[in-house]
Design an enzyme around this catalytic site. Structure first.
Site, PDB file in Angstrom:
ATOM      1  N   SER A 481       0.844  -1.185   0.000  1.00  0.00           N
ATOM      2  CA  SER A 481       0.000   0.000   0.000  1.00  0.00           C
ATOM      3  C   SER A 481       0.886   1.243   0.000  1.00  0.00           C
ATOM      4  O   SER A 481       1.669   1.425  -0.931  1.00  0.00           O
ATOM      5  CB  SER A 481      -0.967  -0.033   1.182  1.00  0.00           C
ATOM      6  OG  SER A 481      -2.002   0.907   1.014  1.00  0.00           O
ATOM      7  N   ASP A 568      -8.579  -4.981  -6.216  1.00  0.00           N
ATOM      8  CA  ASP A 568      -8.255  -3.999  -5.187  1.00  0.00           C
ATOM      9  C   ASP A 568      -9.110  -2.738  -5.361  1.00  0.00           C
ATOM     10  O   ASP A 568      -8.989  -2.039  -6.364  1.00  0.00           O
ATOM     11  CB  ASP A 568      -6.773  -3.646  -5.290  1.00  0.00           C
ATOM     12  CG  ASP A 568      -6.273  -2.846  -4.098  1.00  0.00           C
ATOM     13  OD1 ASP A 568      -7.097  -2.230  -3.401  1.00  0.00           O
ATOM     14  OD2 ASP A 568      -5.049  -2.850  -3.864  1.00  0.00           O
ATOM     15  N   HIS A 600      -6.810  -5.761  -1.841  1.00  0.00           N
ATOM     16  CA  HIS A 600      -5.737  -4.928  -1.292  1.00  0.00           C
ATOM     17  C   HIS A 600      -4.872  -5.781  -0.364  1.00  0.00           C
ATOM     18  O   HIS A 600      -5.010  -5.755   0.853  1.00  0.00           O
ATOM     19  CB  HIS A 600      -6.340  -3.746  -0.552  1.00  0.00           C
ATOM     20  CG  HIS A 600      -5.349  -2.644  -0.290  1.00  0.00           C
ATOM     21  ND1 HIS A 600      -4.708  -1.971  -1.301  1.00  0.00           N
ATOM     22  CD2 HIS A 600      -4.891  -2.097   0.864  1.00  0.00           C
ATOM     23  CE1 HIS A 600      -3.903  -1.061  -0.794  1.00  0.00           C
ATOM     24  NE2 HIS A 600      -3.993  -1.122   0.520  1.00  0.00           N
TER      25      HIS A 600
END
Length: 646
Positions: A481, A568, A600
């Site tokens: 991320s 995602d 994600h």
């Protein structure tokens, strides 16, 4: 000329990836509110599901759920202990629906049966046992309307519409008492709710600087006291008790180094009886003498940081997790009436004799004098005197946390253990913008993506080299991320600072990132714009471009591995596609792995193990560490090589 490094220690056996990243034997152990049941997550046909057993009779354990594809990541008990409630999405799309399972019959029901909907729990009650409040965005994907959910019949009754509101707060009667609405200053306005109507004028407000460190923390059961975690008028978030009738406030607790981050409240009265702040490590302080005695009893008998995971309504039994760092975490059943402690389970007993390493909590000075907290793990056998500095420099992985409005902490960390076992020092640093250290530390990261936030990471590497921990030419950067963004930024903005990088679901183009965030994040868009840059203005868009690794992709000169989930909703697949295409256009090699059934991050163990098999082979070629044989891990997953499969 290469720097001399300490070779991996042959005496330390390789820890199998499956032992670190496969299913634990048990996880998330809790006791039911009535004290009759123990519950936990454990594999059922290879997938993590909810199990229960009567307290005192573990032989009667039975599974309550039957998920066959994605592991259950979160569950909780209904207030009356008659049901297990859990949330589940599809393929990582984060459209979490709420399910209930009747303990007596085993019947499972989807309690929010809607498409393209994300359900969230808004309120539960100790007094009202068969009903909860849930938020649903099935009417308008941007906002969550609050519904009353009858757990027995499944009936949903709309209570209030969420248009324009970031959230709501209910009391123990399940009456909505407060609404939160984002404002133009990047903070929130707080409104009283009476008889189902939101007041016209707010009774409180925050601006950007307090937005991440000030929030209501709940009412006492009698509704007379409202708790806040509040940084208004101070730097770190204090625990504040507000008298609802008069509005008067008093400070219950504060820590000048760190925000109050967690509280324990009496399960019946809702009165806070302990609080915790985490600077380098989490420290619990009791405000109720009996709870203080119990925490002292646990500290004396358990080796590691402790967390109370559940308390019965009678408060006579607790489930308590303990994290020894150099051993697998465990959960105990604590009988407060008898003052006895019994082992519930060890999460990964197969790691009991593994060469797990210590974690060193430390402080690093950034170039402008800001203090950064950090966590360091070293390869087994590399630090003979245990002082946190290896006998000679070793290869290092800078492991960057996501968020960026999150933080790293102290404790057992499978990534630290895995990478250290493969021969690397592992350094995780709380760069500016990380949460938990007060609002000034967060604000220091505003509009500093790729700038001072990145400088902090470089400063941490420089510190490790200067201390004799890392070899200058053998440092990799890795993260997911925001940590994936930091990896791309590290290779694009400082092309020779790192030997290689591993990016997991990281954004490459901040402009497109902000245009494709999930609709239910609309309430936070003003804060994103003020903390990152506003793509709707020429100045903001230009700043976002400068901070986007995509526009410097041609500068990447070191090996890069990218992992992405196809579904995602936060960092769209296009973020990885864009930078891969830009690199390919310049004939710059890149390895790109896609998982079609993930979002994600990689939540199915077989996919996580497969990507880590790829990553450790990649790192071994780059840094010279050890690697376990791939052993069919990739074939057992859904991994697709879109670039660099060779």
């Amino acid at each position: 000329m290469s720097s001399p490094t300490t070779p991996p220690t042959p005496a330390a056996p390789l820890i199998a990836r499956a032992k670190l990243f496969g299913n634990p034997s048990r996880a998330m152990g809790r006791i039911s509110p009535d004290g009759a049941w123990l519950s936990w997550l454990a594999p059922r046909d290879g997938v993590m599901n909810v199990w229960i057993a009567p307290v005192g009779d573990s032989t009667a354990a039975r599974p309550m759920t039957a998920e066959t594809e994605r592991p259950i990541g979160e569950y909780f008990w209904s207030p009356d202990s008659s049901r297990i409630l859990f949330v589940q999405d599809k393929g990582g799309d984060e459209n979490f629906l709420l399910y209930g399972v009747d303990v007596a019959t085993g019947a499972e029901t989807c309690l929010t049966p809607f498409d393209n909907t994300r359900a969230m729990v808004v309120g539960t009650s100790h007094r009202i046992r068969d009903r909860i409040l849930v938020g649903l965005n099935n009417r308008d994907a941007r906002w969550h309307d609050v519904h009353s959910l009858d757990l027995t019949t499944g009936t949903l009754t709309e209570v209030i519409r969420g248009d324009g509101y970031a959230g709501f707060l209910a009391d123990d009667n399940l009456d909505l008492r407060m609404a939160l609405r984002p404002n133009a200053d990047g903070g929130f306005d707080f409104f009283h709710i009476a008889d189902g109507a939101v007041a016209e004028a707010p009774f409180g407000t925050t601006t950007l600087e307090d937005a991440l460190t000030t929030q209501p923390a709940g009412f006492t059961a009698d509704g007379t006291t409202l708790y806040w975690l509040d940084s208004r008028g101070r730097n770190t978030a204090a625990l504040i008790a507000q008298d609802v009738a008069s509005g008067a406030t008093r400070i219950v607790a504060e820590d000048p180094r760190a925000d109050i981050g967690a509280v324990m409240a009496d399960p019946v009265t809702g009165v806070v009886d302990a609080w915790a702040a985490t600077y380098l490590r989490t420290e619990w302080t009791a405000t109720a003498p009996a709870v203080g005695d119990s925490l002292a009893f646990l500290r004396d008998r358990l080796d590691g940081d402790i967390t109370v995971t559940a308390r019965t309504d009678a408060d006579d039994k607790w489930t308590v997790a303990v994290d020894p760092v150099t051993g697998p975490p465990a959960v105990y059943l604590y009988d407060r009436a008898r003052n006895t402690l019994s082992l519930f389970y060890v999460s990964r007993p197969e790691l009991a004799d593994a060469p797990l390493v210590a974690m060193h909590a430390l402080e690093i000075a950034a170039r402008d004098g800001l203090t950064l907290t950090a966590y360091l793990s070293l390869p087994p056998g590399s630090d003979a005197d245990g002082d946190g500095v290896p006998d000679a420099p070793v290869p290092m992985v800078l492991l960057v946390h996501g968020g960026p409005w999150a933080r790293d902490g102290y404790g057992y960390n499978p990534y630290h253990q895995w990478l250290a076992n493969r021969g690397y020092a592992v350094l995780s640093v709380n760069f500016r913008g990380s949460t938990g250290f007060g609002k000034a530390f967060i604000s220091a990261g505003d509009r500093q993506w790729g700038l001072k936030m990145h400088d902090d990471l470089i400063d941490a590497v420089d510190w490790a080299v200067a201390e004799g921990i890392a070899a200058r030419d053998k440092v990799a950067i890795m993260g997911g991320s925001y940590g994936g963004y930091a990896t791309l930024a590290g290779l694009a903005f400082t092309p020779t600072a790192f030997a290689c990088g591993v990016d997991i679901v990281g954004p490459s183009n901040l402009g497109t990132l902000l245009k494709t965030i999930p609709p239910y994040w609309t309430a936070g868009i003003e804060q994103f714009h003020q903390r990152m840059g506003n793509p709707n203005t020429a100045e903001g868009l230009e700043a976002l471009k400068r901070a986007s690794p995509l526009y410097s992709a041609e500068r990447i000169a070191r090996p890069l591995l990218i992992g992405q989930g196809a579904n995602d909703p936060r960092v769209n697949k296009a973020e990885s596609d864009q930078i891969v295409a830009a690199m390919q256009a310049k004939a710059i090699p890149v390895t790109y792995v896609l998982f079609p059934d993930e979002g994600h991050g990689f939540h199915r163990p077989e996919n996580n193990i497969a990507f880590n098999a790829i990553a450790e082979t990649f790192l071994a070629r780059c840094l010279g560490g050890r690697a376990e044989s791939e052993g069919g891990a990739i074939a057992a997953s859904t991994a697709q090589f879109l670039s660099g499969g060779e």
